[in-house]
Design an enzyme around this catalytic site. Sequence first.
Site, PDB file in Angstrom:
ATOM      1  N   VAL A 146     -42.626 -21.551  -1.960  1.00 34.76           N
ATOM      2  CA  VAL A 146     -41.234 -22.078  -2.324  1.00 34.76           C
ATOM      3  C   VAL A 146     -40.411 -21.681  -0.973  1.00 34.76           C
ATOM      4  O   VAL A 146     -40.008 -20.699  -0.671  1.00 34.76           O
ATOM      5  CB  VAL A 146     -40.789 -21.440  -3.671  1.00 34.76           C
ATOM      6  CG1 VAL A 146     -39.499 -22.243  -3.868  1.00 34.76           C
ATOM      7  CG2 VAL A 146     -41.768 -21.892  -4.463  1.00 34.76           C
TER       8      VAL A 146
ATOM      9  N   ASP B 165     -42.866 -12.952 -15.691  1.00 32.39           N
ATOM     10  CA  ASP B 165     -43.195 -13.985 -14.776  1.00 32.39           C
ATOM     11  C   ASP B 165     -44.504 -14.527 -14.975  1.00 32.39           C
ATOM     12  O   ASP B 165     -45.560 -14.187 -14.775  1.00 32.39           O
ATOM     13  CB  ASP B 165     -43.156 -13.338 -13.409  1.00 32.39           C
ATOM     14  CG  ASP B 165     -42.886 -14.307 -12.256  1.00 32.39           C
ATOM     15  OD1 ASP B 165     -43.346 -15.577 -12.650  1.00 32.39           O
ATOM     16  OD2 ASP B 165     -42.802 -14.082 -11.324  1.00 32.39           O
TER      17      ASP B 165
ATOM     18  N   CYS C   6     -43.646 -16.736  -1.073  1.00 28.28           N
ATOM     19  CA  CYS C   6     -45.052 -17.012  -0.687  1.00 28.28           C
ATOM     20  C   CYS C   6     -45.948 -16.584  -2.026  1.00 28.28           C
ATOM     21  O   CYS C   6     -46.146 -15.341  -1.845  1.00 28.28           O
ATOM     22  CB  CYS C   6     -45.461 -16.763   0.455  1.00 28.28           C
ATOM     23  SG  CYS C   6     -47.207 -17.105   0.869  1.00 28.28           S
TER      24      CYS C   6
ATOM     25  N   PRO D 108     -44.288  -7.514  -3.637  1.00 26.95           N
ATOM     26  CA  PRO D 108     -42.948  -7.962  -3.271  1.00 26.95           C
ATOM     27  C   PRO D 108     -42.239  -8.747  -4.204  1.00 26.95           C
ATOM     28  O   PRO D 108     -40.964  -8.792  -4.538  1.00 26.95           O
ATOM     29  CB  PRO D 108     -42.992  -8.565  -1.692  1.00 26.95           C
ATOM     30  CG  PRO D 108     -44.333  -8.814  -1.728  1.00 26.95           C
ATOM     31  CD  PRO D 108     -45.117  -7.877  -2.617  1.00 26.95           C
ATOM     32  N   ASP D 109     -42.909  -9.886  -4.697  1.00 29.54           N
ATOM     33  CA  ASP D 109     -42.483 -10.814  -5.781  1.00 29.54           C
ATOM     34  C   ASP D 109     -41.723  -9.965  -6.971  1.00 29.54           C
ATOM     35  O   ASP D 109     -40.681 -10.216  -7.639  1.00 29.54           O
ATOM     36  CB  ASP D 109     -43.221 -11.716  -6.306  1.00 29.54           C
ATOM     37  CG  ASP D 109     -44.759 -10.958  -6.734  1.00 29.54           C
ATOM     38  OD1 ASP D 109     -45.159 -10.041  -6.552  1.00 29.54           O
ATOM     39  OD2 ASP D 109     -45.446 -11.658  -7.851  1.00 29.54           O
TER      40      ASP D 109
ATOM     41  N   ASN E 164     -48.628 -21.141  -4.904  1.00 31.51           N
ATOM     42  CA  ASN E 164     -47.514 -22.161  -4.270  1.00 31.51           C
ATOM     43  C   ASN E 164     -46.459 -21.255  -3.204  1.00 31.51           C
ATOM     44  O   ASN E 164     -46.580 -20.123  -3.509  1.00 31.51           O
ATOM     45  CB  ASN E 164     -46.870 -22.747  -5.090  1.00 31.51           C
ATOM     46  CG  ASN E 164     -47.520 -24.018  -6.041  1.00 31.51           C
ATOM     47  OD1 ASN E 164     -48.377 -24.573  -5.351  1.00 31.51           O
ATOM     48  ND2 ASN E 164     -47.425 -23.972  -7.113  1.00 31.51           N
TER      49      ASN E 164
END
Length: 259
Positions: free
Chosen positions: A13, A129, A7, A108-109, A11
Amino acid sequence: MLLAIDCGNTNTVFSIWDGTKFLATWRTSTEHQRTADQYYVWLSTLLNIHRIEADITEMIISSTVPRVVFNLRVLADRYFNTRPYVVGKPDCRLPVAVRVDAGTAVGPDRLVNTVAGYDLYGGDLIVVDFGTATTFDVVASDGAYVGGVIAPGVNLSLEALHQAAAALPHVDITKPQRVVGTNTVACMQSGVFWGYVGLVREICDRIKGERERPMKVISTGGLAPLFQQSEDLFDEWVDELTMHGLTVIHDYNKRQETS
């Protein structure tokens, strides 16, 4: 089967992993008002359309939007009878260390990308990223997350130009044919595209100089392919890096539970 959910600010996924491959990956807009029932109707409809039979028994979530996590937890409990791992929570362990200033909360990403990058390529990495923000994550030789850089995202920069200057239109990012634009749209596209090429190259060069060692640069995110084709900025491009990282973290936690 595992339902992996990433999340982001823009967006969300959903990917279904059968243990060896992803059966499907779908995107929806991130909305904290969306209920568990709405998620399930959306997901089950897509499964039926694509004729995918998925017996989901596990879930893992990475979310940069904390308000969304509650309804995703309800989705896991109500419809899949499972308790999800949530990256960043104490009960979700990581296979790599996090070496940053005390009290710092790392997104967290970024942790998931670190795990994925280390699993695929080993240490001494820079993971770029291209999301709502453009992030640079530095992975040490032992796989530890040791910090990084956060810059405004490409589309965010374009939207800021459009909103702050009444005469500037909204434009899509693309590689311009020439650096010097001869109309407003071309000028904006050139400024953003070549500006980000310079930003990525300079930041990566400075990270390598500060680390004083060779480092592999890998890219991911929606706009990564556009920049991957230009100026040899990256050594590798990985489409679903975050989703791969989620499967690695899930497997690690399952092994820890049984050891």
